[in-house]
Write a protein that holds these residues in place. Structure first.
Motif, mmCIF file in Angstrom:
data_model
loop_
_atom_site.group_PDB
_atom_site.id
_atom_site.type_symbol
_atom_site.label_atom_id
_atom_site.label_comp_id
_atom_site.label_asym_id
_atom_site.label_seq_id
_atom_site.Cartn_x
_atom_site.Cartn_y
_atom_site.Cartn_z
ATOM 1 N N TYR A 181 40.386 52.377 53.002
ATOM 2 C CA TYR A 181 40.742 51.279 52.083
ATOM 3 C C TYR A 181 42.218 50.933 52.211
ATOM 4 C CZ TYR A 181 40.879 48.730 47.579
ATOM 5 O OH TYR A 181 41.017 47.787 46.579
ATOM 6 N N GLY A 182 42.489 49.651 52.461
ATOM 7 C CA GLY A 182 43.873 49.235 52.614
ATOM 8 C C GLY A 182 44.022 47.746 52.420
ATOM 9 N N ALA A 183 45.132 47.211 52.893
ATOM 10 C CA ALA A 183 45.435 45.796 52.688
ATOM 11 C C ALA A 183 44.371 44.888 53.292
ATOM 12 C CB ALA A 183 46.810 45.476 53.274
ATOM 13 N N LEU A 184 43.875 45.241 54.480
ATOM 14 C CA LEU A 184 42.860 44.399 55.122
ATOM 15 C C LEU A 184 41.563 44.400 54.313
ATOM 16 C CD1 LEU A 184 42.218 42.624 57.603
ATOM 17 C CD2 LEU A 184 41.294 44.680 58.692
ATOM 18 N N SER A 185 41.180 45.550 53.774
ATOM 19 C CA SER A 185 39.974 45.642 52.938
ATOM 20 C C SER A 185 40.083 44.685 51.765
ATOM 21 C CB SER A 185 39.798 47.078 52.407
ATOM 22 O OG SER A 185 40.058 48.052 53.371
ATOM 23 N N VAL A 186 41.224 44.717 51.096
ATOM 24 C CA VAL A 186 41.437 43.883 49.912
ATOM 25 C C VAL A 186 41.460 42.407 50.285
ATOM 26 C CG1 VAL A 186 43.060 43.332 48.056
ATOM 27 C CG2 VAL A 186 42.661 45.721 48.718
ATOM 28 N N TRP A 187 42.214 42.078 51.317
ATOM 29 C CA TRP A 187 42.358 40.678 51.743
ATOM 30 C C TRP A 187 41.013 40.055 52.068
ATOM 31 C CZ3 TRP A 187 44.871 36.431 51.525
ATOM 32 C CH2 TRP A 187 44.813 35.458 52.521
ATOM 33 N N ASP B 12 41.270 48.599 42.399
ATOM 34 C CA ASP B 12 40.203 47.728 42.892
ATOM 35 C C ASP B 12 40.716 46.287 42.987
ATOM 36 O OD1 ASP B 12 40.159 46.652 40.300
ATOM 37 O OD2 ASP B 12 38.367 47.762 39.706
ATOM 38 N N ILE B 13 39.891 45.430 43.552
ATOM 39 C CA ILE B 13 40.341 44.070 43.855
ATOM 40 C C ILE B 13 40.616 43.242 42.599
ATOM 41 C CG2 ILE B 13 39.618 41.888 44.919
ATOM 42 C CD1 ILE B 13 38.356 43.639 47.144
ATOM 43 N N PRO B 14 39.758 43.248 41.577
ATOM 44 C CA PRO B 14 40.096 42.480 40.374
ATOM 45 C C PRO B 14 41.438 42.894 39.763
ATOM 46 C CG PRO B 14 37.782 43.101 40.336
ATOM 47 C CD PRO B 14 38.392 43.836 41.479
ATOM 48 N N THR B 15 41.715 44.201 39.771
ATOM 49 C CA THR B 15 42.987 44.683 39.239
ATOM 50 C C THR B 15 44.149 44.189 40.089
ATOM 51 O OG1 THR B 15 41.914 46.676 38.369
ATOM 52 C CG2 THR B 15 44.312 46.747 38.639
ATOM 53 N N LEU B 16 43.995 44.232 41.404
ATOM 54 C CA LEU B 16 45.052 43.770 42.301
ATOM 55 C C LEU B 16 45.295 42.273 42.166
ATOM 56 C CD1 LEU B 16 44.156 45.933 45.414
ATOM 57 C CD2 LEU B 16 46.350 45.974 44.196
ATOM 58 N N ALA C 294 38.412 40.197 48.887
ATOM 59 C CA ALA C 294 38.798 39.322 47.775
ATOM 60 C C ALA C 294 38.267 37.909 47.964
ATOM 61 C CB ALA C 294 40.320 39.286 47.647
ATOM 62 N N GLN C 295 37.940 37.545 49.214
ATOM 63 C CA GLN C 295 37.495 36.185 49.514
ATOM 64 C C GLN C 295 36.097 36.097 50.104
ATOM 65 O OE1 GLN C 295 40.782 34.000 51.698
ATOM 66 N NE2 GLN C 295 41.535 36.097 51.837
ATOM 67 N N CYS C 296 35.559 37.222 50.547
ATOM 68 C CA CYS C 296 34.342 37.180 51.360
ATOM 69 C C CYS C 296 33.388 38.323 51.004
ATOM 70 C CB CYS C 296 34.678 37.337 52.850
ATOM 71 S SG CYS C 296 36.074 36.371 53.449
ATOM 72 N N THR C 297 32.128 38.137 51.387
ATOM 73 C CA THR C 297 31.208 39.261 51.449
ATOM 74 C C THR C 297 31.294 39.816 52.874
ATOM 75 O OG1 THR C 297 29.345 37.835 52.075
ATOM 76 C CG2 THR C 297 29.649 38.292 49.739
ATOM 77 N N THR C 298 31.397 41.118 52.982
ATOM 78 C CA THR C 298 31.568 41.749 54.288
ATOM 79 C C THR C 298 30.474 42.785 54.504
ATOM 80 O OG1 THR C 298 33.055 43.427 53.369
ATOM 81 C CG2 THR C 298 34.070 41.438 54.245
ATOM 82 N N GLU C 299 29.928 42.814 55.709
ATOM 83 C CA GLU C 299 28.901 43.807 56.009
ATOM 84 C C GLU C 299 28.921 44.187 57.479
ATOM 85 O OE1 GLU C 299 24.758 42.613 56.031
ATOM 86 O OE2 GLU C 299 25.324 40.498 56.042
ATOM 87 N N VAL C 300 28.497 45.411 57.738
ATOM 88 C CA VAL C 300 28.315 45.873 59.111
ATOM 89 C C VAL C 300 26.856 45.647 59.476
ATOM 90 C CG1 VAL C 300 28.404 47.852 60.672
ATOM 91 C CG2 VAL C 300 30.154 47.583 58.903
ATOM 92 N N VAL C 301 26.613 44.807 60.460
ATOM 93 C CA VAL C 301 25.247 44.466 60.875
ATOM 94 C C VAL C 301 24.656 45.553 61.759
ATOM 95 C CG1 VAL C 301 23.840 42.794 62.164
ATOM 96 C CG2 VAL C 301 25.732 41.992 60.724
ATOM 97 N N ASP D 297 33.401 33.267 50.461
ATOM 98 C CA ASP D 297 32.916 32.869 49.144
ATOM 99 C C ASP D 297 33.933 31.892 48.538
ATOM 100 O OD1 ASP D 297 32.391 32.683 46.373
ATOM 101 O OD2 ASP D 297 31.468 34.670 46.337
ATOM 102 N N PRO D 298 33.606 30.595 48.483
ATOM 103 C CA PRO D 298 34.570 29.603 47.984
ATOM 104 C C PRO D 298 35.065 29.901 46.568
ATOM 105 C CG PRO D 298 32.732 28.515 49.082
ATOM 106 C CD PRO D 298 32.354 29.959 48.942
ATOM 107 N N GLU D 299 34.202 30.453 45.711
ATOM 108 C CA GLU D 299 34.614 30.749 44.336
ATOM 109 C C GLU D 299 35.656 31.856 44.312
ATOM 110 O OE1 GLU D 299 31.371 31.491 41.724
ATOM 111 O OE2 GLU D 299 30.447 29.525 42.037
ATOM 112 N N ARG D 300 35.474 32.870 45.150
ATOM 113 C CA ARG D 300 36.463 33.949 45.207
ATOM 114 C C ARG D 300 37.802 33.406 45.700
ATOM 115 N NH1 ARG D 300 33.489 39.262 47.896
ATOM 116 N NH2 ARG D 300 31.467 39.009 46.882
ATOM 117 N N ARG D 301 37.757 32.569 46.739
ATOM 118 C CA ARG D 301 39.004 31.995 47.261
ATOM 119 C C ARG D 301 39.704 31.143 46.202
ATOM 120 N NH1 ARG D 301 40.632 31.492 52.623
ATOM 121 N NH2 ARG D 301 41.349 29.356 52.333
ATOM 122 N N ALA D 302 38.923 30.371 45.475
ATOM 123 C CA ALA D 302 39.500 29.487 44.463
ATOM 124 C C ALA D 302 40.144 30.265 43.322
ATOM 125 C CB ALA D 302 38.424 28.549 43.919
ATOM 126 N N ALA D 303 39.722 31.510 43.148
ATOM 127 C CA ALA D 303 40.274 32.348 42.075
ATOM 128 C C ALA D 303 41.626 32.960 42.442
ATOM 129 C CB ALA D 303 39.283 33.456 41.724
#
Length: 292
Positions: free
Chosen positions: A168-174, A272-276, A177-184, A208-214
């Motif tokens: 967990y680090g800056a890239l995880s948060v970045w 966590d991301i909401p706190t950050l 905070a804007q996207c859903t991420t998954e390993v296929v 996720d446009p709503e996450r970005r807009a937030a």
């Protein structure tokens, strides 16, 4: 692999070249991207054009970028028959923080040609540029809808990591905070030529446009998260004092941390991301010119 050798293709380690030779996995990448005629695809690392030739019939437009002149010429022979493919021979990145202008110009032209189009990154990314490609595309003037890419598993683990985990680090948060991420899918080194020394993975990232807009100021958030995760195992207060040393006193930092109800032993890696996101906005109110 033998065919590549016969035509004189030798991977260049300086470009992080590893060719995906399992066509079933190439098709999995395309199916994971769910391409359609309204999609403009950006591919970084054309290689021999094997992925490009399968995407072109599915997508509306494809902009594919290759830095290696030999591979560019080789792929051109395969791609000439597709009128919707734009080939670029250049480095996709101007520097570690920005895409090359000619890449973004080509993407913009392709999007303008298709009404109601959406941008998708689909690529077997060279290992040495995977992080800046995925990260920086979220700061570009053309926001992607989806990113599907093969990357090192170590990087994939960071994309989906949760607080307190070792990845967990800056890239995880970045990204999260804007996207859903998954390993296929995880991929053995055996499906590449030459075989890398690491395991790889196909990842799917959907914006996720709503996450970005937030996030009121994406650039500020991006820089701030990188700054306080520089030493993620340290106490948060030390990281914040260091990051704001020319913009806020230690007393102001303590007031800020008290307002967030952070304990003295809080570490950056546990947030966590909401706190950050809330914390970033408090910092931006205190020091709006930070990072400029």
């Amino acid at each position: 692999m033998q065919k590549l050798r016969e035509i004189g293709v030798e991977p260049a380690s300086r470009h992080g070249q590893n060719f995906l030779i399992d066509m079933n996995l190439v098709r999995m990448i395309i199916s994971s991207a769910d391409l359609g005629p309204q999609d403009v695809v950006l591919e970084i690392g054309t290689g021999t054009g094997s992925l490009t030739t399968l995407m072109a019939p599915e997508a509306g437009r494809v902009v594919t970028v290759e830095i290696d002149g030999h591979l560019y010429e080789l792929a051109s022979e395969q791609l000439l028959r597709f009128g919707n493919v734009t080939q670029l021979r250049c480095d996709a990145l101007k520097n570690k923080n920005r895409f090359a202008p000619e890449v973004m110009d080509a993407v913009g032209d392709a999007l303008a040609d298709l009404p109601d189009s959406r941008l998708k990154l689909v690529a077997n990314l060279p290992y040495n540029v995977a992080t800046p490609i995925l990260s920086n595309l979220l700061l570009c003037e053309h926001t992607p809808h989806t990113m599907v890419a093969t990357i090192q598993k170590e990087l994939a683990d960071r994309l989906v990591a949760k607080p307190w985990s070792k990845d967990y680090g800056a890239l995880s948060v970045w990204m999260q905070a804007q996207c859903t991420t998954e390993v296929v899918r995880e991929m053995s080194p055996k499906v590449f030529w030459p075989m890398p020394k690491v395991t790889s993975a196909i990842v799917r990232i959907i914006v996720d446009p709503e996450r970005r807009a937030a996030i009121p100021d994406l650039k500020f958030f991006h820089q701030w998260i990188k700054a306080i995760f520089l030493h993620r195992r340290k106490f948060l207060r030390a990281n914040v004092v260091s990051a704001l040393k020319q913009h806020a006193t230690k007393e102001q930092v303590d007031v800020l941390l008290d307002e967030m109800e952070f304990a003295p032993d809080t570490r950056t890696e546990q947030l966590d991301i909401p706190t950050l996101l809330r914390f970033t906005e408090k910092v931006r109110a205190l020091a709006p010119d930070w990072g400029l």
